[in-house]
Design an enzyme around this catalytic site. Structure first.
Site, PDB file in Angstrom:
ATOM      1  N   ASP A 123       4.020   1.254  12.009  1.00 27.03           N
ATOM      2  CA  ASP A 123       2.838   0.563  11.468  1.00 27.03           C
ATOM      3  C   ASP A 123       2.701  -0.859  11.993  1.00 27.03           C
ATOM      4  OD1 ASP A 123       3.129   2.091   8.173  1.00 27.03           O
ATOM      5  OD2 ASP A 123       2.449   2.850  10.118  1.00 27.03           O
ATOM      6  N   ARG A 163      -5.853  11.173   3.682  1.00 29.31           N
ATOM      7  CA  ARG A 163      -4.960  12.307   3.893  1.00 29.31           C
ATOM      8  C   ARG A 163      -3.648  12.163   3.116  1.00 29.31           C
ATOM      9  NH1 ARG A 163      -0.783  12.097   6.201  1.00 29.31           N
ATOM     10  NH2 ARG A 163      -0.753  14.316   6.667  1.00 29.31           N
ATOM     11  N   LYS A 206       0.858  -1.210   0.000  1.00 28.56           N
ATOM     12  CA  LYS A 206       0.000   0.000   0.000  1.00 28.56           C
ATOM     13  C   LYS A 206       0.885   1.249   0.000  1.00 28.56           C
ATOM     14  CE  LYS A 206      -1.779   1.730   4.023  1.00 28.56           C
ATOM     15  NZ  LYS A 206      -1.531   3.164   4.223  1.00 28.56           N
ATOM     16  N   ASN A 207       1.896   1.258   0.861  1.00 30.12           N
ATOM     17  CA  ASN A 207       2.677   2.492   1.019  1.00 30.12           C
ATOM     18  C   ASN A 207       3.710   2.704  -0.073  1.00 30.12           C
ATOM     19  OD1 ASN A 207       1.089   3.013   3.171  1.00 30.12           O
ATOM     20  ND2 ASN A 207       2.609   2.509   4.728  1.00 30.12           N
ATOM     21  N   ARG A 222      -1.558  15.472  11.821  1.00 26.75           N
ATOM     22  CA  ARG A 222      -0.772  15.024  10.660  1.00 26.75           C
ATOM     23  C   ARG A 222      -0.378  16.268   9.852  1.00 26.75           C
ATOM     24  NH1 ARG A 222      -1.758   9.590   9.658  1.00 26.75           N
ATOM     25  NH2 ARG A 222       0.076   9.578   8.354  1.00 26.75           N
ATOM     26  N   PRO A 223       0.563  17.074  10.385  1.00 24.34           N
ATOM     27  CA  PRO A 223       0.941  18.313   9.692  1.00 24.34           C
ATOM     28  C   PRO A 223       1.609  18.030   8.350  1.00 24.34           C
ATOM     29  CG  PRO A 223       2.448  17.847  11.480  1.00 24.34           C
ATOM     30  CD  PRO A 223       1.348  16.832  11.580  1.00 24.34           C
ATOM     31  N   ILE A 224       1.666  19.049   7.498  1.00 25.99           N
ATOM     32  CA  ILE A 224       2.375  18.897   6.212  1.00 25.99           C
ATOM     33  C   ILE A 224       3.383  20.029   6.029  1.00 25.99           C
ATOM     34  CG2 ILE A 224       0.543  17.598   5.032  1.00 25.99           C
ATOM     35  CD1 ILE A 224      -0.290  20.283   3.703  1.00 25.99           C
ATOM     36  N   ASP A 225       3.812  20.620   7.138  1.00 26.85           N
ATOM     37  CA  ASP A 225       4.765  21.735   7.061  1.00 26.85           C
ATOM     38  C   ASP A 225       6.046  21.355   6.331  1.00 26.85           C
ATOM     39  OD1 ASP A 225       4.976  20.111   9.467  1.00 26.85           O
ATOM     40  OD2 ASP A 225       6.696  21.356   9.956  1.00 26.85           O
ATOM     41  N   LEU A 226       6.514  20.126   6.506  1.00 29.77           N
ATOM     42  CA  LEU A 226       7.767  19.708   5.864  1.00 29.77           C
ATOM     43  C   LEU A 226       7.587  19.602   4.342  1.00 29.77           C
ATOM     44  CD1 LEU A 226       8.776  16.920   8.409  1.00 29.77           C
ATOM     45  CD2 LEU A 226       9.674  19.261   8.300  1.00 29.77           C
ATOM     46  N   ARG A 273      -8.659  -0.757   4.115  1.00 35.05           N
ATOM     47  CA  ARG A 273      -7.819   0.266   3.482  1.00 35.05           C
ATOM     48  C   ARG A 273      -6.433  -0.281   3.177  1.00 35.05           C
ATOM     49  NH1 ARG A 273      -7.464   5.833   6.164  1.00 35.05           N
ATOM     50  NH2 ARG A 273      -6.193   5.913   4.288  1.00 35.05           N
ATOM     51  N   CYS A 317      -6.060  12.753  12.005  1.00 31.38           N
ATOM     52  CA  CYS A 317      -6.638  11.413  11.896  1.00 31.38           C
ATOM     53  C   CYS A 317      -6.492  10.750  13.258  1.00 31.38           C
ATOM     54  CB  CYS A 317      -5.905  10.625  10.830  1.00 31.38           C
ATOM     55  SG  CYS A 317      -4.261  10.193  11.342  1.00 31.38           S
TER      56      CYS A 317
HETATM   57  C1  EPZ Z   1       3.744   7.276   5.932  1.00 32.16           C
HETATM   58  O1  EPZ Z   1       2.912   8.305   6.428  1.00 32.16           O
HETATM   59  C2  EPZ Z   1       2.874   6.029   5.880  1.00 32.16           C
HETATM   60  N1  EPZ Z   1       1.740   6.247   4.986  1.00 32.16           N
HETATM   61  C3  EPZ Z   1       2.348   5.699   7.275  1.00 32.16           C
HETATM   62  O2  EPZ Z   1       1.612   4.482   7.163  1.00 32.16           O
HETATM   63  C4  EPZ Z   1       3.544   5.479   8.203  1.00 32.16           C
HETATM   64  O3  EPZ Z   1       3.083   5.242   9.507  1.00 32.16           O
HETATM   65  C5  EPZ Z   1       4.438   6.727   8.186  1.00 32.16           C
HETATM   66  O4  EPZ Z   1       4.850   7.034   6.830  1.00 32.16           O
HETATM   67  C6  EPZ Z   1       5.692   6.540   9.028  1.00 32.16           C
HETATM   68  O5  EPZ Z   1       6.420   5.447   8.544  1.00 32.16           O
HETATM   69  C7  EPZ Z   1       1.938   6.130   3.646  1.00 32.16           C
HETATM   70  O6  EPZ Z   1       3.043   5.888   3.186  1.00 32.16           O
HETATM   71  C8  EPZ Z   1       0.733   6.332   2.776  1.00 32.16           C
HETATM   72  P1  EPZ Z   1       5.569  10.768   8.054  1.00 32.16           P
HETATM   73  P2  EPZ Z   1       3.442   9.843   6.411  1.00 32.16           P
HETATM   74  O7  EPZ Z   1       5.474  12.009   7.260  1.00 32.16           O
HETATM   75  O8  EPZ Z   1       4.311  10.061   5.255  1.00 32.16           O
HETATM   76  C9  EPZ Z   1       5.381  14.203  11.289  1.00 32.16           C
HETATM   77  C10 EPZ Z   1      -0.131   2.966   7.624  1.00 32.16           C
HETATM   78  O9  EPZ Z   1      -0.616   2.471   8.653  1.00 32.16           O
HETATM   79  N2  EPZ Z   1       5.305  15.147  10.168  1.00 32.16           N
HETATM   80  O10 EPZ Z   1       6.810   9.936   7.942  1.00 32.16           O
HETATM   81  O11 EPZ Z   1       2.272  10.726   6.626  1.00 32.16           O
HETATM   82  C11 EPZ Z   1       4.147  13.347  11.425  1.00 32.16           C
HETATM   83  O12 EPZ Z   1       3.130  14.029  12.147  1.00 32.16           O
HETATM   84  C12 EPZ Z   1       0.242   4.436   7.589  1.00 32.16           C
HETATM   85  O13 EPZ Z   1       0.102   2.340   6.560  1.00 32.16           O
HETATM   86  C13 EPZ Z   1       5.461  16.511  10.415  1.00 32.16           C
HETATM   87  O14 EPZ Z   1       5.647  16.940  11.540  1.00 32.16           O
HETATM   88  O15 EPZ Z   1       4.316   9.843   7.744  1.00 32.16           O
HETATM   89  C14 EPZ Z   1       4.650  12.131  12.157  1.00 32.16           C
HETATM   90  O16 EPZ Z   1       4.695  12.416  13.544  1.00 32.16           O
HETATM   91  C15 EPZ Z   1       0.001   5.137   8.918  1.00 32.16           C
HETATM   92  N3  EPZ Z   1       5.380  17.381   9.362  1.00 32.16           N
HETATM   93  C16 EPZ Z   1       6.084  11.990  11.631  1.00 32.16           C
HETATM   94  O17 EPZ Z   1       6.419  13.253  11.039  1.00 32.16           O
HETATM   95  C17 EPZ Z   1       5.174  16.944   8.076  1.00 32.16           C
HETATM   96  O18 EPZ Z   1       5.132  17.782   7.155  1.00 32.16           O
HETATM   97  C18 EPZ Z   1       6.253  10.908  10.579  1.00 32.16           C
HETATM   98  O19 EPZ Z   1       5.287  11.132   9.581  1.00 32.16           O
HETATM   99  C19 EPZ Z   1       5.019  15.551   7.851  1.00 32.16           C
HETATM  100  C20 EPZ Z   1       5.096  14.670   8.904  1.00 32.16           C
END
Ligand code: EPZ
Length: 429
Positions: free
Chosen positions: A304, A91, A22-23, A120-124, A397, A115
């Protein structure tokens, strides 16, 4: 919408084949907007895949899905607007922003909602676009990002993020010049994205390490790709074998990808061995507790898999501590496991003190998100009596047919379509 009905007690034996990730498929489908005709094999038939296809069609792509192969023709893209309703539903659809921005110089997106795992911020993501020369403006919940032509840059991620790393790569593929992403996430799904992009004519190297380098090219061409196996589905089934004291074999698994999971299983007394094209598991009658373990970015133990391990250690011999270091609120499974007799202290929602009990008992429980649902199904496999796990919509999902796979391993798991109309809207993950 439906529910899983599990009668616990069977020790799992036998073998199953693991499907596509999926990912990996979600970012790779998003990457098709950069190219022309993409043929993608081994795509999982899960609701997130169908939602992503809806977004591609909404943008004007022609998309076909036959068996496990998806064909995308992106030459007809006519919109750069990511629809609010689909972003709400999933998201992770923010992953479309990088490719649209990179190819068309414009993307309009909506802030993805929080969620069940926490904020789930997207600032990065947005910071990476700015560092590549985009003008990013936010009006309420709407994000406008535009650039005449993105320019290669040094993008330093303040925090390790899978999605932000992927979005930065997708935005940089057609940029003018070379981009270096530092403190990049190292997940195997990013390596699969690189494989796809390089096959389409992009110049990307370093995925899987903390530094990814992208040399901008003029355009991408046609591509054919096979999605990597899903390491979290594989880990989920390994945990199922462990909970039931089983002996199982998983075909189509990349051992390196599941090694962080196999290492922790070894701590619990489980033997995981690499065979020719498979991974085999042999579990003891009762697992050993794990004094302390923590989740973290790859190659750390994947977040996960945290709910599944919390369920697994609930009946281990002794006390375990799991520290969730990636998400703020990945703990919805704890209260549900307590209904089954688990003894788990949930310290500040991110640290679980688990006192192993002899065995759980069946109960009616609810999935609150994808991996919470998977963890509850696993708990039911080892519990006395019947467990009913509601809100299958979350599990669907990320698992194509978890009940069929577990049945193939000897589990007593049925999927029953629920009649009730009050189906919850799937919180995004
Ligand atoms: C991906 O989510 C996966 N989803 C998630 O899988 C997985 O848990 C996660 O990576 C971590 O490995 C998909 O690939 C579709 P992150 P993603 O950005 O990219 C913070 C599942 O169960 N953050 O690595 O959204 C964030 O809040 C799902 O299959 C910021 O602060 O995860 C989190 O605490 C759940 N700012 C941390 O970073 C940002 O702009 C890691 O999130 C982005 C993220």
């Amino acid at each position: 919408m439906g529910e899983y009905r599990i009668t616990g007690g069977a020790r799992l034996t036998g073998e199953v084949t693991i499907g596509g990730s999926k990912n990996a498929v979600l970012p790779i489908l998003a990457a098709t907007v950069l190219g022309k005709r993409s043929v993608i094999h081994n795509c999982p038939k899960i609701s997130d895949t169908y939602c992503t296809i809806d977004i591609l069609r909404g943008l004007g792509c022609d998309v076909g899905f036959d068996g496990h192969t998806i064909v995308v023709d992106a030459r007809g893209i006519a919109s750069h607007h990511l629809p609010e309703d689909l972003m709400d539903k999933m998201r992770s659809s923010i992953i479309f922003a990088g490719g649209l921005l990179g190819r068309f110089g414009l993307v309009v997106a909506h802030y993805p909602g929080g969620c069940s795992l926490g904020d789930r911020p997207i600032d990065l993501h947005l910071e990476a676009f700015r560092q590549l020369g985009a003008l990013v403006e936010e009006e309420g919940q709407v994000i406008y990002a535009r650039a005449k032509k993105l320019a290669g840059a040094r993008v330093v991620m303040k925090k390790t993020s899978v999605g932000a790393t992927q979005n930065a790569i997708l935005a940089a593929v057609l940029a003018k010049g070379t981009t270096t992403i530092e403190n990049a996430a190292r997940e195997p799904e990013i390596v699969d994205l690189q494989r796809f992009l390089v096959a389409a004519g992009a110049k990307v190297t370093g995925a899987g390490t903390s530094t990814v380098i992208i040399e901008g090219v003029a355009e991408l061409g046609d591509v054919e790709h096979t999605i990597m196996p899903d390491r979290i589905v594989a880990g989920t089934y390994l945990a199922a074998g462990a909970i039931t004291g089983g002996h199982i074999r998983l075909n189509n698994v990349v051992y390196e990808d599941i090694k962080p999971i196999a290492d922790r299983l070894a701590d619990a007394g489980v033997t995981v061995t690499l065979e020719e094209k498979a991974v085999a598991l042999a579990a003891p009658q009762r697992l050993a507790a794990i004094d302390y373990m923590a989740t973290g970015p790859h190659p750390g133990f994947p977040t996960d898999m945290q709910p599944q391990f919390t369920a697994m250690l609930a009946t281990a011999h002794g006390n375990s501590i799991i520290s969730e270091k990636v998400f703020d609120a990945r703990d919805k499974h704890v209260a549900e496991l307590a209904k089954m007799g688990a003894d788990i202290r949930n310290v500040d929602r991110k640290r679980f003190h688990i006192s192993g009990v002899q065995r759980l008992h069946g109960a009616v429980v609810e999935a609150h998100d994808l991996r919470c649902g998977a963890a509850l199904i696993l708990a039911g496999l080892g519990a006395y009596g019947e467990t009913v796990v509601g809100n299958s919509i979350y599990v669907e999902r990320g698992y194509e047919a978890i009940h069929q796979d577990l049945q193939a391993l000897g589990a007593d798991v049925k999927f029953v379509t629920a009649r009730s109309q009050n189906n919850p809207k799937p919180q995004d993950i």
